[in-house]
Design a protein around this motif. Structure first.
Motif, PDB file in Angstrom:
ATOM      1  N   GLY A   1       0.805  -1.231   0.000  1.00 31.17           N
ATOM      2  CA  GLY A   1       0.000   0.000   0.000  1.00 31.17           C
ATOM      3  C   GLY A   1       0.829   1.267   0.000  1.00 31.17           C
ATOM      4  O   GLY A   1       0.328   2.329   0.337  1.00 31.17           O
ATOM      5  N   ALA A   2       2.125   1.154  -0.371  1.00 29.12           N
ATOM      6  CA  ALA A   2       2.989   2.337  -0.356  1.00 29.12           C
ATOM      7  C   ALA A   2       2.460   3.437  -1.257  1.00 29.12           C
ATOM      8  O   ALA A   2       2.597   4.617  -0.973  1.00 29.12           O
ATOM      9  N   ALA A   3       1.818   3.038  -2.357  1.00 33.47           N
ATOM     10  CA  ALA A   3       1.311   4.045  -3.301  1.00 33.47           C
ATOM     11  C   ALA A   3       0.230   4.907  -2.683  1.00 33.47           C
ATOM     12  O   ALA A   3      -0.014   6.023  -3.111  1.00 33.47           O
ATOM     13  N   ALA A   4      -0.452   4.394  -1.665  1.00 33.06           N
ATOM     14  CA  ALA A   4      -1.574   5.137  -1.092  1.00 33.06           C
ATOM     15  C   ALA A   4      -1.187   5.886   0.175  1.00 33.06           C
ATOM     16  O   ALA A   4      -2.030   6.482   0.824  1.00 33.06           O
ATOM     17  N   THR A   5       0.102   5.807   0.570  1.00 36.70           N
ATOM     18  CA  THR A   5       0.493   6.411   1.842  1.00 36.70           C
ATOM     19  C   THR A   5       1.402   7.622   1.672  1.00 36.70           C
ATOM     20  O   THR A   5       2.197   7.924   2.550  1.00 36.70           O
ATOM     21  N   ILE A   6       1.314   8.278   0.550  1.00 39.51           N
ATOM     22  CA  ILE A   6       2.104   9.490   0.347  1.00 39.51           C
ATOM     23  C   ILE A   6       1.522  10.588   1.227  1.00 39.51           C
ATOM     24  O   ILE A   6       0.343  10.906   1.138  1.00 39.51           O
ATOM     25  N   ASP A   7       2.338  11.172   2.057  1.00 35.82           N
ATOM     26  CA  ASP A   7       1.876  12.153   3.033  1.00 35.82           C
ATOM     27  C   ASP A   7       1.620  13.507   2.353  1.00 35.82           C
ATOM     28  O   ASP A   7       2.557  14.136   1.858  1.00 35.82           O
ATOM     29  N   PRO A   8       0.376  13.965   2.353  1.00 34.55           N
ATOM     30  CA  PRO A   8       0.073  15.273   1.734  1.00 34.55           C
ATOM     31  C   PRO A   8       0.842  16.415   2.388  1.00 34.55           C
ATOM     32  O   PRO A   8       1.194  17.390   1.716  1.00 34.55           O
ATOM     33  N   ASN A   9       1.095  16.296   3.693  1.00 31.81           N
ATOM     34  CA  ASN A   9       1.777  17.372   4.402  1.00 31.81           C
ATOM     35  C   ASN A   9       3.284  17.387   4.173  1.00 31.81           C
ATOM     36  O   ASN A   9       3.962  18.317   4.613  1.00 31.81           O
ATOM     37  N   VAL A  10       3.796  16.353   3.519  1.00 32.67           N
ATOM     38  CA  VAL A  10       5.227  16.313   3.201  1.00 32.67           C
ATOM     39  C   VAL A  10       5.417  16.418   1.689  1.00 32.67           C
ATOM     40  O   VAL A  10       5.807  17.457   1.165  1.00 32.67           O
ATOM     41  N   LYS A  11       5.104  15.321   0.980  1.00 33.78           N
ATOM     42  CA  LYS A  11       5.279  15.330  -0.473  1.00 33.78           C
ATOM     43  C   LYS A  11       4.275  16.253  -1.145  1.00 33.78           C
ATOM     44  O   LYS A  11       4.610  16.964  -2.096  1.00 33.78           O
ATOM     45  N   GLY A  12       3.028  16.240  -0.631  1.00 33.61           N
ATOM     46  CA  GLY A  12       2.015  17.119  -1.216  1.00 33.61           C
ATOM     47  C   GLY A  12       2.394  18.578  -1.101  1.00 33.61           C
ATOM     48  O   GLY A  12       2.252  19.360  -2.044  1.00 33.61           O
ATOM     49  N   LYS A  13       2.910  18.944   0.059  1.00 35.20           N
ATOM     50  CA  LYS A  13       3.340  20.325   0.290  1.00 35.20           C
ATOM     51  C   LYS A  13       4.506  20.684  -0.624  1.00 35.20           C
ATOM     52  O   LYS A  13       4.578  21.801  -1.167  1.00 35.20           O
ATOM     53  N   GLU A  14       5.415  19.729  -0.813  1.00 37.81           N
ATOM     54  CA  GLU A  14       6.574  19.957  -1.684  1.00 37.81           C
ATOM     55  C   GLU A  14       6.145  20.215  -3.126  1.00 37.81           C
ATOM     56  O   GLU A  14       6.647  21.135  -3.784  1.00 37.81           O
ATOM     57  N   ILE A  15       5.185  19.407  -3.607  1.00 39.26           N
ATOM     58  CA  ILE A  15       4.712  19.581  -4.982  1.00 39.26           C
ATOM     59  C   ILE A  15       3.956  20.898  -5.116  1.00 39.26           C
ATOM     60  O   ILE A  15       4.100  21.617  -6.110  1.00 39.26           O
ATOM     61  N   TYR A  16       3.144  21.228  -4.108  1.00 40.72           N
ATOM     62  CA  TYR A  16       2.412  22.498  -4.137  1.00 40.72           C
ATOM     63  C   TYR A  16       3.393  23.671  -4.260  1.00 40.72           C
ATOM     64  O   TYR A  16       3.201  24.582  -5.073  1.00 40.72           O
TER      65      TYR A  16
END
Length: 248
Positions: free
Chosen positions: A162-177
């Protein structure tokens, strides 16, 4: 006879003048022909660093676009996408892939030490081989893959279920934003709802978060698919969730 002599004299003078003018002109034209294109206008758009670098690219350069969800790439995949640029040929002191002699002293330092060096950078090697999007686990897998090819017995860290579903929005998501989405959502350019603006986001979320993300993934109005982000859908989902969660 005198008329004939005068005419002959004029012909000789004409030939001499033609030779004096024609030969230098001919030489000039030949030189111009063989040196055309050798002068450089350094202000030209064709002489920028980017343009020169593009012309110097080797034939058949391959740019790898990996859509595998972040955190789940294998050591082989990371090596082929990132590490091969130096370790493939042994550039800048990097131990060449499969070279047991070059790797022996490194392997002797232990897996943990090699991973630490690869993650934070060591000597000429930048942190994570120059790709900050790699996770520490992905770097560790690449280290194991390369080390094992040179005789080590490292265990490559497994990809968690389930690694594909556990990307942290507050870490990777924030970085992409911060690297992509903020270009429009920070200021509300082209009708984009501003970050944290609940009133602007409310109508977009009325049909649910999943629907809003699906629309953003496909693109809408002035927004291109995934906001122009070239990474995986899972990574974009994390960025969208980071943006949406700040606006609820």
């Amino acid at each position: 006879m005198s008329g004939s002599n005068a005419s002959a004299s004029k012909s000789v003078v004409g030939m001499i003048l033609a030779a004096l003018i024609g030969v230098p002109l001919f030489v000039y034209l030949v030189i111009k022909l063989f040196t055309s294109g050798m002068s450089m206008n350094m202000a030209s758009s064709t002489m920028t660093n980017e343009a020169v670098a593009a012309r110097l690219q080797p034939v058949g350069v391959v740019k790898i676009v990996d859509s595998t969800p972040i955190g789940s790439r294998s050591g082989k995949a990371v090596y082929e996408a990132v590490c091969i640029s130096c370790h493939g040929a042994g550039l800048a002191g990097a131990p060449k892939f499969g070279d047991a002699a070059a790797w022996s002293t490194r392997i002797g330092q232990g897996f943990a030490t090699l991973v630490k060096h690869a993650v934070v950078g060591f000597n000429a090697m930048p942190a994570k081989g120059g790709d900050p999007a790699l996770t520490d686990e992905e770097v560790a897998r690449a280290v194991a893959f390369m080390g094992n090819a040179a005789g080590a017995k490292f265990e490559e860290p497994k990809v968690a279920a389930g690694a594909a579903a556990t990307i942290d929005p507050n870490v990777k998501g924030k970085e992409i934003y911060a690297s992509v989405c903020m270009a429009c959502h920070d200021t509300g350019v082209a009708g984009a709802p501003k970050f944290g603006d609940k009133a602007a986001w409310a109508p977009r979320l009325k049909d649910g978060v999943d629907n809003a993300i699906a629309i953003a993934t496909k693109g809408l109005n002035a927004m291109p698919p995934k906001g122009g982000y070239s990474g995986s859908d899972a990574e974009f989902n994390a960025a969208a969730l980071y943006l949406i969660n700040a606006s609820k």
